[in-house]
Enzyme design. Structure first.
Site, PDB file in Angstrom:
ATOM      1  N   ASP A   1     -11.402 -47.380 -68.669  1.00 15.98           N
ATOM      2  CA  ASP A   1     -11.287 -47.797 -67.278  1.00 15.98           C
ATOM      3  C   ASP A   1     -12.628 -47.494 -66.602  1.00 15.98           C
ATOM      4  OD1 ASP A   1     -10.052 -48.593 -64.835  1.00 15.98           O
ATOM      5  OD2 ASP A   1      -9.648 -46.495 -64.364  1.00 15.98           O
TER       6      ASP A   1
ATOM      7  N   ASP B   1     -13.480 -47.250 -62.441  1.00 11.87           N
ATOM      8  CA  ASP B   1     -13.480 -46.400 -61.252  1.00 11.87           C
ATOM      9  C   ASP B   1     -12.693 -45.121 -61.490  1.00 11.87           C
ATOM     10  OD1 ASP B   1     -14.959 -48.291 -60.032  1.00 11.87           O
ATOM     11  OD2 ASP B   1     -13.488 -48.846 -58.508  1.00 11.87           O
TER      12      ASP B   1
ATOM     13  N   ASP C   1      -7.705 -42.796 -65.434  1.00 13.59           N
ATOM     14  CA  ASP C   1      -7.323 -41.767 -64.465  1.00 13.59           C
ATOM     15  C   ASP C   1      -5.987 -42.060 -63.807  1.00 13.59           C
ATOM     16  OD1 ASP C   1      -7.892 -42.887 -61.349  1.00 13.59           O
ATOM     17  OD2 ASP C   1      -8.846 -43.989 -62.970  1.00 13.59           O
TER      18      ASP C   1
END
Length: 256
Positions: free
Chosen positions: A8, A10, A182
């Protein structure tokens, strides 16, 4: 056997949301006003504070599509590139870059899988030396401007499906692959691979990682990305909301 590592973007590779980091330079350049910048932050505020589940991410996708209507895709990418060295490169997690290098030394395929649109994910993937890019796709009209329709939102189950399809096409065994995220919204992807990692996880993902026995990684320090010998534009990308805000200025100028 060929393996892949899905990352991922961001809050996994970067320590913030890219559009927040870039709002200042875009205001300085006259590409977005303070009201637009504030709106973009408010759209992503729930994600920044507490992460986002699948329902919230779908709402975000619809909002971003509406905000991007009429904004030029090519101008988006070109303008973003000019601001990246100052605003994005310094906020890459050193630990994320080390993980990427570790996978590359092991011969693994690096895949950047982001909810940002493909026009702005490609540059950061090139900068990081990634081999594959999976991103959201936004429809453009005959003038190259966004229509406001998100034809593929590369998040939650949509991201998992895209990663699974890529693995099938490349002949990768997902049980040998890794994934880093996250957000609990990426649970479908993390469940697909044999080696899932929760990076600075939001509450939902932290609880899930504990139940599933997934490793939890804490990334804290940032470091400027070292330059690579890659073709221009080999810098960093921003998420859709920052990018489409830039494109709005382009279409406005072109139509005067």
């Amino acid at each position: 056997m060929v393996r892949a590592a899905f990352f991922d973007l961001d809050k996994t590779i970067l320590d913030t949301s890219s559009n927040v980091a870039l709002s200042g330079p875009f205001i300085e350049a006259g590409l977005m006003n303070r009201r637009t910048a504030l709106t973009s932050v408010l759209v992503q505020l729930p994600y920044l504070l507490a992460g986002a589940d699948e329902s919230r991410m779908e709402q975000m996708a619809q909002a971003l599509g509406r905000m991007g209507r009429g904004w030029n895709a090519a101008f988006l990418e070109a303008t973003v590139e000019d601001a990246l060295e100052r605003t994005i490169q310094p906020v890459c997690y050193a630990q994320a870059l080390a993980r990427i290098e570790q996978h590359k030394r092991a011969g693994d395929i690096i895949v950047i899988a982001s909810a940002s649109v493909e026009q702005v994910v490609r540059p950061i993937a090139q900068m990081l030396g990634a081999d594959e890019v999976l991103a959201s796709r936004a429809a453009v009209d005959e003038d190259g401007c966004f229509t406001g329709e998100i034809t593929h939102f590369n998040q939650a189950q949509g991201k998992a499906d895209a990663c699974e399809a890529l693995a099938r096409a490349r002949g990768w065994d997902l049980s040998d692959c890794s994934a880093y995220s996250d957000s609990v919204s990426d649970a479908p992807l993390l469940r697909l691979v044999g080696h899932p990692y929760a990076v600075n996880p939001d509450r939902g993902l932290r609880e899930m990682a504990q139940r599933e026995g997934w490793p939890t990684l804490t990334f804290t320090s940032t470091v400027r990305v070292l330059p690579r010998e890659v073709p221009t534009p080999a810098k960093v990308a921003v998420p859709f909301i920052a990018g489409v805000a830039v494109g709005a200025a382009a279409c406005a100028l072109l139509r005067r």
